[in-house]
Motif scaffolding. Structure first.
Motif, PDB file in Angstrom:
ATOM      1  N   GLY A 120       0.875  -1.277   0.012  1.00  0.00           N
ATOM      2  CA  GLY A 120       0.076  -0.013  -0.106  1.00  0.00           C
ATOM      3  C   GLY A 120       0.848   1.315   0.043  1.00  0.00           C
ATOM      4  O   GLY A 120       2.176   0.850  -0.082  1.00  0.00           O
ATOM      5  N   TRP A 121       0.121   2.325  -0.037  1.00  0.00           N
ATOM      6  CA  TRP A 121       1.078   3.590   0.010  1.00  0.00           C
ATOM      7  C   TRP A 121       0.870   4.354   1.337  1.00  0.00           C
ATOM      8  O   TRP A 121      -0.459   4.699   1.827  1.00  0.00           O
ATOM      9  CB  TRP A 121       0.429   4.380  -1.139  1.00  0.00           C
ATOM     10  CG  TRP A 121       0.740   4.240  -2.548  1.00  0.00           C
ATOM     11  CD1 TRP A 121       0.023   3.401  -3.491  1.00  0.00           C
ATOM     12  CD2 TRP A 121       1.912   4.679  -3.183  1.00  0.00           C
ATOM     13  NE1 TRP A 121       0.842   3.473  -4.461  1.00  0.00           N
ATOM     14  CE2 TRP A 121       1.866   3.994  -4.451  1.00  0.00           C
ATOM     15  CE3 TRP A 121       2.982   5.322  -2.781  1.00  0.00           C
ATOM     16  CZ2 TRP A 121       3.100   4.555  -5.386  1.00  0.00           C
ATOM     17  CZ3 TRP A 121       4.300   5.715  -3.636  1.00  0.00           C
ATOM     18  CH2 TRP A 121       4.031   5.267  -5.065  1.00  0.00           C
ATOM     19  N   ALA A 122       1.793   4.991   1.842  1.00  0.00           N
ATOM     20  CA  ALA A 122       2.058   5.721   2.931  1.00  0.00           C
ATOM     21  C   ALA A 122       1.866   7.096   2.565  1.00  0.00           C
ATOM     22  O   ALA A 122       2.879   7.319   1.721  1.00  0.00           O
ATOM     23  CB  ALA A 122       3.160   5.296   3.817  1.00  0.00           C
ATOM     24  N   MET A 146       4.886   7.072  -0.309  1.00  0.00           N
ATOM     25  CA  MET A 146       5.921   6.140  -0.189  1.00  0.00           C
ATOM     26  C   MET A 146       5.248   4.851  -0.256  1.00  0.00           C
ATOM     27  O   MET A 146       4.226   4.526   0.625  1.00  0.00           O
ATOM     28  CB  MET A 146       6.896   6.470   0.712  1.00  0.00           C
ATOM     29  CG  MET A 146       8.225   5.525   0.873  1.00  0.00           C
ATOM     30  SD  MET A 146       9.286   6.104   2.098  1.00  0.00           S
ATOM     31  CE  MET A 146       9.810   7.710   1.039  1.00  0.00           C
ATOM     32  N   ARG A 147       5.806   3.745  -0.992  1.00  0.00           N
ATOM     33  CA  ARG A 147       5.368   2.279  -0.730  1.00  0.00           C
ATOM     34  C   ARG A 147       6.634   1.405  -0.816  1.00  0.00           C
ATOM     35  O   ARG A 147       7.692   1.802  -1.368  1.00  0.00           O
ATOM     36  CB  ARG A 147       4.290   1.793  -1.742  1.00  0.00           C
ATOM     37  CG  ARG A 147       4.648   1.625  -3.025  1.00  0.00           C
ATOM     38  CD  ARG A 147       3.439   1.137  -3.920  1.00  0.00           C
ATOM     39  NE  ARG A 147       3.690   1.023  -5.318  1.00  0.00           N
ATOM     40  CZ  ARG A 147       2.908   0.005  -6.166  1.00  0.00           C
ATOM     41  NH1 ARG A 147       1.885  -0.437  -5.519  1.00  0.00           N
ATOM     42  NH2 ARG A 147       2.876   0.208  -7.511  1.00  0.00           N
ATOM     43  N   ALA A 306      15.333   5.697  -0.334  1.00  0.00           N
ATOM     44  CA  ALA A 306      14.005   6.074   0.098  1.00  0.00           C
ATOM     45  C   ALA A 306      14.244   7.330   1.060  1.00  0.00           C
ATOM     46  O   ALA A 306      13.607   8.447   0.963  1.00  0.00           O
ATOM     47  CB  ALA A 306      13.279   4.967   0.823  1.00  0.00           C
ATOM     48  N   GLY A 307      15.173   7.087   1.932  1.00  0.00           N
ATOM     49  CA  GLY A 307      15.629   8.111   2.961  1.00  0.00           C
ATOM     50  C   GLY A 307      16.055   9.516   2.241  1.00  0.00           C
ATOM     51  O   GLY A 307      15.539  10.578   2.695  1.00  0.00           O
ATOM     52  N   ALA A 308      16.755   9.321   1.099  1.00  0.00           N
ATOM     53  CA  ALA A 308      17.231  10.460   0.419  1.00  0.00           C
ATOM     54  C   ALA A 308      16.151  11.144  -0.266  1.00  0.00           C
ATOM     55  O   ALA A 308      16.080  12.505  -0.022  1.00  0.00           O
ATOM     56  CB  ALA A 308      18.269  10.233  -0.640  1.00  0.00           C
ATOM     57  N   ASP A 334       8.388   4.921  -4.990  1.00  0.00           N
ATOM     58  CA  ASP A 334       7.649   3.437  -5.155  1.00  0.00           C
ATOM     59  C   ASP A 334       8.681   2.415  -5.182  1.00  0.00           C
ATOM     60  O   ASP A 334       9.379   2.033  -6.148  1.00  0.00           O
ATOM     61  CB  ASP A 334       7.024   3.465  -6.805  1.00  0.00           C
ATOM     62  CG  ASP A 334       6.223   2.378  -6.915  1.00  0.00           C
ATOM     63  OD1 ASP A 334       6.416   1.206  -6.299  1.00  0.00           O
ATOM     64  OD2 ASP A 334       5.618   2.181  -8.071  1.00  0.00           O
ATOM     65  N   GLY A 335       8.711   1.796  -4.076  1.00  0.00           N
ATOM     66  CA  GLY A 335       9.930   0.624  -3.769  1.00  0.00           C
ATOM     67  C   GLY A 335       9.714  -0.372  -4.753  1.00  0.00           C
ATOM     68  O   GLY A 335      10.702  -1.057  -4.891  1.00  0.00           O
ATOM     69  N   THR A 336       8.471  -0.750  -5.102  1.00  0.00           N
ATOM     70  CA  THR A 336       8.473  -1.892  -6.008  1.00  0.00           C
ATOM     71  C   THR A 336       9.202  -1.605  -7.257  1.00  0.00           C
ATOM     72  O   THR A 336       9.343  -2.882  -8.171  1.00  0.00           O
ATOM     73  CB  THR A 336       6.675  -2.173  -6.190  1.00  0.00           C
ATOM     74  OG1 THR A 336       6.198  -1.067  -7.096  1.00  0.00           O
ATOM     75  CG2 THR A 336       6.107  -2.265  -5.020  1.00  0.00           C
ATOM     76  N   ALA A 337       9.429  -0.387  -7.815  1.00  0.00           N
ATOM     77  CA  ALA A 337       9.897  -0.133  -8.914  1.00  0.00           C
ATOM     78  C   ALA A 337      11.570  -0.126  -8.859  1.00  0.00           C
ATOM     79  O   ALA A 337      12.086  -0.102  -9.877  1.00  0.00           O
ATOM     80  CB  ALA A 337       9.486   0.961  -9.631  1.00  0.00           C
ATOM     81  N   TYR A 338      12.061  -0.090  -7.569  1.00  0.00           N
ATOM     82  CA  TYR A 338      13.385  -0.024  -7.409  1.00  0.00           C
ATOM     83  C   TYR A 338      14.261  -1.235  -7.949  1.00  0.00           C
ATOM     84  O   TYR A 338      13.729  -2.269  -7.631  1.00  0.00           O
ATOM     85  CB  TYR A 338      13.769   0.168  -5.916  1.00  0.00           C
ATOM     86  CG  TYR A 338      15.219   0.584  -5.589  1.00  0.00           C
ATOM     87  CD1 TYR A 338      15.622   1.840  -5.576  1.00  0.00           C
ATOM     88  CD2 TYR A 338      16.224  -0.385  -5.426  1.00  0.00           C
ATOM     89  CE1 TYR A 338      16.901   2.272  -5.362  1.00  0.00           C
ATOM     90  CE2 TYR A 338      17.373  -0.030  -4.906  1.00  0.00           C
ATOM     91  CZ  TYR A 338      17.953   1.510  -5.004  1.00  0.00           C
ATOM     92  OH  TYR A 338      19.067   1.605  -4.737  1.00  0.00           O
ATOM     93  N   PRO A 339      15.380  -0.702  -8.965  1.00  0.00           N
ATOM     94  CA  PRO A 339      16.262  -2.017  -9.318  1.00  0.00           C
ATOM     95  C   PRO A 339      16.636  -2.904  -8.176  1.00  0.00           C
ATOM     96  O   PRO A 339      17.377  -2.299  -7.325  1.00  0.00           O
ATOM     97  CB  PRO A 339      17.323  -1.416 -10.194  1.00  0.00           C
ATOM     98  CG  PRO A 339      16.514  -0.164 -10.566  1.00  0.00           C
ATOM     99  CD  PRO A 339      15.606   0.261  -9.444  1.00  0.00           C
TER     100      PRO A 339
END
Length: 397
Positions: A120-122, A146-147, A306-308, A334-339
């Motif tokens: 989900g999205w926060a 952010m997710r 994500a923190g940056a 979007d963490g799901t798209a992070y390589p």
């Protein structure tokens, strides 16, 4: 963050130690570290028993018979809601005022995914207020979304965490020193010193508070496990904090403060602080702090990314709040798209060489403009006062 047991007695900045009780990595130690400046002198502990006893007998000897005050005009009252009064307050008291100015305009919500298999999205919101009535009109605007990554991303990132362990011996001193506030490492780049730049220190402490305030709520919502929870071979060299892994608190706080500090230096307009190399060095320092948490074994590289993203966005937001401007951009990570096998590189997120240095988009980070609220925005006079005081410290003499 700074441990309260290591804080020096209260001095000129020791009052900030009042916040130090909230200790632990990434916790409310933001203001506690300022107790370390007590060594620079200033008044000793308040109300020592010997002085209190002496004042009692002294009162009996000199006060005399009570003379009632009968003239209501004998004392001029303070004017209400005026920034001139801030200079008379202790730094810890001002810190509470700044905290309400910032925190009361931040909202949060968690938006579950359509299917249970997706994260989900926060979402963090900015509360826009419109002046003109005793109860202002309000409207929440997206500020940060952010997710978290999928489990596959975290599992792939474990190899990077394991490989970083080779640097632990070389970076042990840095890692342990960086358990406290980033201010000590930022001052090594810019000339920050308690007697010279007390309001700059106060400004950075306030920005640090905002970063922690937002990051902790996101950590709780996203509930990402730490590297130690995936493999017994990670074996962190420091205690693993109890709160979630993403976003990295150290990365968020370091990038927030780095961006605020460079914005302040550029606003002051004093050479050579506005040149790109100063911003580059501050961003390198923030990245070094973030990466050292991966070296220590308590964070994944994606946590630092994500923190940056969060820290840079909050740094800009904080600067705008301090300069009577409404936020202009919202950001999404979007963490799901992070390589999944990609390491963290700060230049993917910020361009210091641009004419107007700015946060940048990637394949997993994007931004959208925030619409301007109707009417006249309500601004923060205390934050504006603090910004101007800090800015004046960087003027050439």
């Amino acid at each position: 963050m700074a441990n309260a047991s290591n804080v020096a007695p209260e001095g000129a900045f020791g009052a900030f130690g009042a916040f130090g009780a909230f200790t632990g990595s990434g916790a409310f130690g933001a203001f506690g570290a300022f107790g370390a400046f007590g060594a620079f002198g200033g008044p000793g502990p308040a109300n020592p028993p010997l002085i209190s006893q002496a004042l009692i007998t002294n009162y009996d000897g000199i006060a005399g018979t009570w003379n009632p005050i009968t003239n209501a005009n004998a004392v001029n009252p303070n004017k209400e809601e005026q920034t001139a009064y801030l200079a008379r307050l202790a730094p810890a008291v001002r810190a509470s005022i700044y905290a309400l100015e910032l925190g009361s305009r931040i909202g949060f919500a968690f938006e579950p995914a359509a299917t249970s298999s997706d994260p989900g999205w926060a979402r963090v919101f900015h509360l826009s207020l419109t002046a003109g009535s005793s109860v202002p009109d309000t409207e929440y605007e997206h500020l940060i979304s952010m997710r978290r990554p999928t489990q596959d991303v975290f599992i792939d990132q474990l190899t990077l965490v394991a490989n970083y362990a080779d640097l632990r011996q070389d970076r042990m001193a840095e890692i342990l020193a960086q358990l406290g506030t980033p201010t000590e490492f930022l001052r090594a780049i810019s000339f920050i010193e308690p007697a010279r730049t007390p309001y700059t220190i106060e400004l950075l402490a306030t920005a640090h508070w905002l970063a922690n305030f937002v990051e902790m709520r996101l950590k709780y919502a996203l509930a990402c496990k730490r590297p130690i929870e995936y493999s017994p071979q990670i074996q962190p060299m420091i205690w693993t904090p109890s709160h979630g892994s993403l976003p990295s608190g150290h990365s968020t706080e370091a990038f927030t403060m780095a961006r605020v500090l460079w914005a302040l230096l550029r606003a002051a307009g004093v050479k050579p602080y506005s040149e790109a190399v100063w911003g580059t060095m501050l961003m390198r320092q923030a990245a070094r702090i973030a990466i050292n948490r991966t070296v220590a074994g308590v964070h994944f590289p994606v946590d630092s990314a994500a923190g940056a993203t969060l820290g840079l966005a909050l740094g800009e937001y904080f600067t705008r709040r301090c300069t009577k401007k409404e936020p202009s951009e919202s950001w999404a990570f979007d963490g799901t798209a992070y390589p999944s096998t990609m390491d963290f590189e700060w230049r993917d997120y910020f361009d210091t060489d641009a004419t107007n240095p700015k946060q940048t988009e990637t394949g997993w980070v994007d931004s959208k403009p925030i619409p301007n609220p109707s009417g006249t925005p309500i601004t923060s006079e205390p934050l504006d006062w603090l910004w101007k005081k800090a800015k004046a410290e960087w003027k050439d003499i």
